[in-house]
Write an enzyme that holds these catalytic residues in place. Structure first.
Site, PDB file in Angstrom:
ATOM      1  N   ASP A 169      -4.048  19.494 -15.625  1.00 49.02           N
ATOM      2  CA  ASP A 169      -4.369  18.160 -15.923  1.00 49.02           C
ATOM      3  C   ASP A 169      -3.900  18.102 -17.392  1.00 49.02           C
ATOM      4  O   ASP A 169      -4.573  18.551 -18.618  1.00 49.02           O
ATOM      5  CB  ASP A 169      -5.984  18.265 -15.831  1.00 49.02           C
ATOM      6  N   LYS A 201      -6.306   6.964 -19.853  1.00 47.30           N
ATOM      7  CA  LYS A 201      -6.637   7.339 -21.276  1.00 47.30           C
ATOM      8  C   LYS A 201      -5.221   7.150 -22.250  1.00 47.30           C
ATOM      9  O   LYS A 201      -4.977   5.883 -22.349  1.00 47.30           O
ATOM     10  CB  LYS A 201      -7.030   8.828 -21.327  1.00 47.30           C
ATOM     11  N   TYR A 215     -12.863  18.221 -16.765  1.00 45.51           N
ATOM     12  CA  TYR A 215     -13.619  16.989 -16.659  1.00 45.51           C
ATOM     13  C   TYR A 215     -14.462  16.952 -15.493  1.00 45.51           C
ATOM     14  O   TYR A 215     -14.466  17.327 -14.438  1.00 45.51           O
ATOM     15  CB  TYR A 215     -12.576  16.029 -16.031  1.00 45.51           C
ATOM     16  N   ARG A 256       0.787  -1.055  -0.018  1.00 43.10           N
ATOM     17  CA  ARG A 256      -0.131  -0.144   0.075  1.00 43.10           C
ATOM     18  C   ARG A 256       0.856   1.136   0.147  1.00 43.10           C
ATOM     19  O   ARG A 256       0.462   2.299  -0.368  1.00 43.10           O
ATOM     20  CB  ARG A 256      -1.132  -0.025   1.159  1.00 43.10           C
TER      21      ARG A 256
HETATM   22  C1  PLP Z   1     -10.615  10.656 -17.075  1.00 43.21           C
HETATM   23  C2  PLP Z   1     -10.029  11.830 -16.768  1.00 43.21           C
HETATM   24  C3  PLP Z   1      -9.881  12.194 -15.359  1.00 43.21           C
HETATM   25  C4  PLP Z   1     -10.087  11.121 -14.539  1.00 43.21           C
HETATM   26  O1  PLP Z   1      -9.456   9.823 -14.638  1.00 43.21           O
HETATM   27  P1  PLP Z   1      -9.976   8.459 -14.035  1.00 43.21           P
HETATM   28  O2  PLP Z   1      -8.570   7.447 -14.334  1.00 43.21           O
HETATM   29  O3  PLP Z   1     -11.023   8.107 -14.770  1.00 43.21           O
HETATM   30  O4  PLP Z   1     -10.092   8.659 -12.535  1.00 43.21           O
HETATM   31  C5  PLP Z   1      -9.273  13.499 -15.156  1.00 43.21           C
HETATM   32  N1  PLP Z   1      -9.070  14.419 -16.124  1.00 43.21           N
HETATM   33  C6  PLP Z   1      -9.378  14.011 -17.234  1.00 43.21           C
HETATM   34  C7  PLP Z   1      -9.010  15.195 -18.119  1.00 43.21           C
HETATM   35  C8  PLP Z   1      -9.839  12.975 -17.953  1.00 43.21           C
HETATM   36  O5  PLP Z   1     -10.050  12.803 -19.013  1.00 43.21           O
END
Ligand code: PLP
Length: 405
Positions: free
Chosen positions: A178, A203, A106, A53
């Site tokens: 982000d 992604k 997001y 962890r």
């Molecule tokens: C999908 C996404 C997130 C969140 O990510 P997860 O892995 O689904 O928790 C945050 N920011 C953006 C721009 C995203 O496309």
């Protein structure tokens, strides 16, 4: 012998960083270390790992790679992008503190801030981060973080990271970007002056719709330590198997980002020539309103995601999204498969309609994440779906009249 990956090109770092052959077996692919615990040679002594962890060798291999991509120390990998965001917000803020966030982000980021962190006394102000004066005005005495997403989801609007980093620095607030849409293969926020680069590795980084994950990259050692401590304390580490899949994806990230970027530009240009389409948003298009900024921030590649507005409103958008066959109707982006979403009813369905309208998330807007298929096959699928959309839009007023009775 440790290699200094900071001196190597991006593709070399992606293909190799974090993956020194296993010293005991020579295995080239890092083993998936599923062990939750580690034998300690004596009390107070360990070989770097005590409990999975807190830290895990497979997760650490991924972290070295993701850090190297941004010329930074090893990243901190989390179970999801939102787990990474949660740790970042909590690392920077306590009760009574405040974050400034770009207004087109997001949907999960909005839900985290408004639904979870607001109740814990961490307030958020959403601003149009393309407006520097408005962003500066939103920063107050208790602001501990400026958090922006660029390109924004789903409008593709860009923030000027360098200008925001300068503003943040003069106000003594760290800037976090982000970077999920572009990844370090295309845009490196730390080199543009940001303190933190955050990514949902779910992604484009993993790229095959095979593993959920998130990572924070920063060159600030105190913040790295705090994030690791929070990850251990809240139990938010990524699983070894998901880290392994994510590292496998990262090996080909520059290659996929380049080809998906080229495919996305080809699709964007093709859509622009269609009379069924009212507007196409993609930073690689010549008529993109922030074309110069796109060039400065991303160079020649602009990611896999584009958005288009159909003539014929919601009816056309629904028909188009539902009639696509090769392009899959699904949330998420960045993978080898082309995915289509209808943001107003899917990813941004929780955002009130009036706010969606103000942010440019029209009912006729469709988001496409372009994969690695042959463009000719994508064009054929898009063509049949656009024809279906036009037919649906032509029929829509009659459907409304029928509903009025
Ligand atoms: C999908 C996404 C997130 C969140 O990510 P997860 O892995 O689904 O928790 C945050 N920011 C953006 C721009 C995203 O496309």
């Amino acid at each position: 012998m440790a290699t200094n990956h900071q001196l190597q090109g991006l593709a070399t770092r992606a293909a190799r960083a974090g993956g020194e052959p296993d010293p005991t077996t020579g295995a080239i692919t890092p083993p998936i270390v599923q062990s939750t615990t580690y034998r300690q040679p004596g009390i107070g002594r360990h070989l770097g790992y005590t409990y999975s962890r807190a830290d895990n060798p497979t997760v650490a291999a991924l972290e070295r790679c993701l850090g190297a991509l941004e010329a930074a120390p090893p990243a901190v990998a989390f179970a999801s992008g939102l787990a990474a965001e949660t740790a970042l917000f909590v690392a920077c803020c306590g009760q009574g503190d405040h974050v400034v966030v770009s207004d087109v982000v997001y949907g999960g980021t909005v839900r985290l801030l408004r639904g979870v962190l607001a109740r814990l006394g961490i307030a958020a102000t959403f601003v149009d981060a393309t407006d520097l004066a408005a962003t500066a005005a939103a920063i107050g005495d208790r602001t501990r973080l400026l958090f922006v997403e660029t390109p924004a989801n789903p409008t593709l609007r860009l923030c000027d990271v360098r200008a925001l980093a300068d503003l943040a620095r003069t106000r003594g607030v760290p800037l976090a970007v982000d970077n999920t849409f572009l990844t370090a293969a295309v845009q490196r926020p730390l080199d543009l002056g940001a303190a933190v680069s955050l990514c949902s590795t779910t992604k484009l980084v993993e790229g095959h719709n095979g593993a959920i994950g998130g990572a924070v990259v920063t060159r600030d050692p105190a913040l790295l330590e705090r994030l690791r401590w929070l990850r251990k304390s809240t139990g938010a580490i990524q699983s070894p198997h998901d880290a392994w899949l994510t590292l496998r994806g990262a090996r080909t990230l520059p290659l996929r980002a380049a080809q998906q970027g080229r495919n996305a530009l080809a699709v964007a240009e093709w859509l622009q020539r269609r009379r069924e389409v009212a507007a196409v948003h993609y930073p690689g298009l010549d008529d993109f309103p922030q074309r110069e900024l796109a060039r400065r921030q991303h160079g020649e590649l602009h990611g896999s995601v584009l958005a288009c507005e159909l003539r014929g409103g919601a009816a056309a958008a629904h028909a188009f999204a539902e009639r696509l066959e090769l392009c899959l109707l699904a949330e998420s982006l960045g993978s080898v498969e082309t995915l289509v979403t209808h943001p107003a009813s899917m990813t941004h369905g929780d955002v009130p309609a009036a706010e969606r309208a103000r942010l440019g998330i029209a009912d006729a807007l469709v988001r496409l994440s372009i994969g690695l298929e042959d463009p000719a096959d994508l064009f054929a699928d898009l063509d049949q779906a656009l024809r279906a959309a036009a037919a649906a839009a032509a029929a829509a007023p009659t459907a409304q009249e029928a509903g009025r009775g």
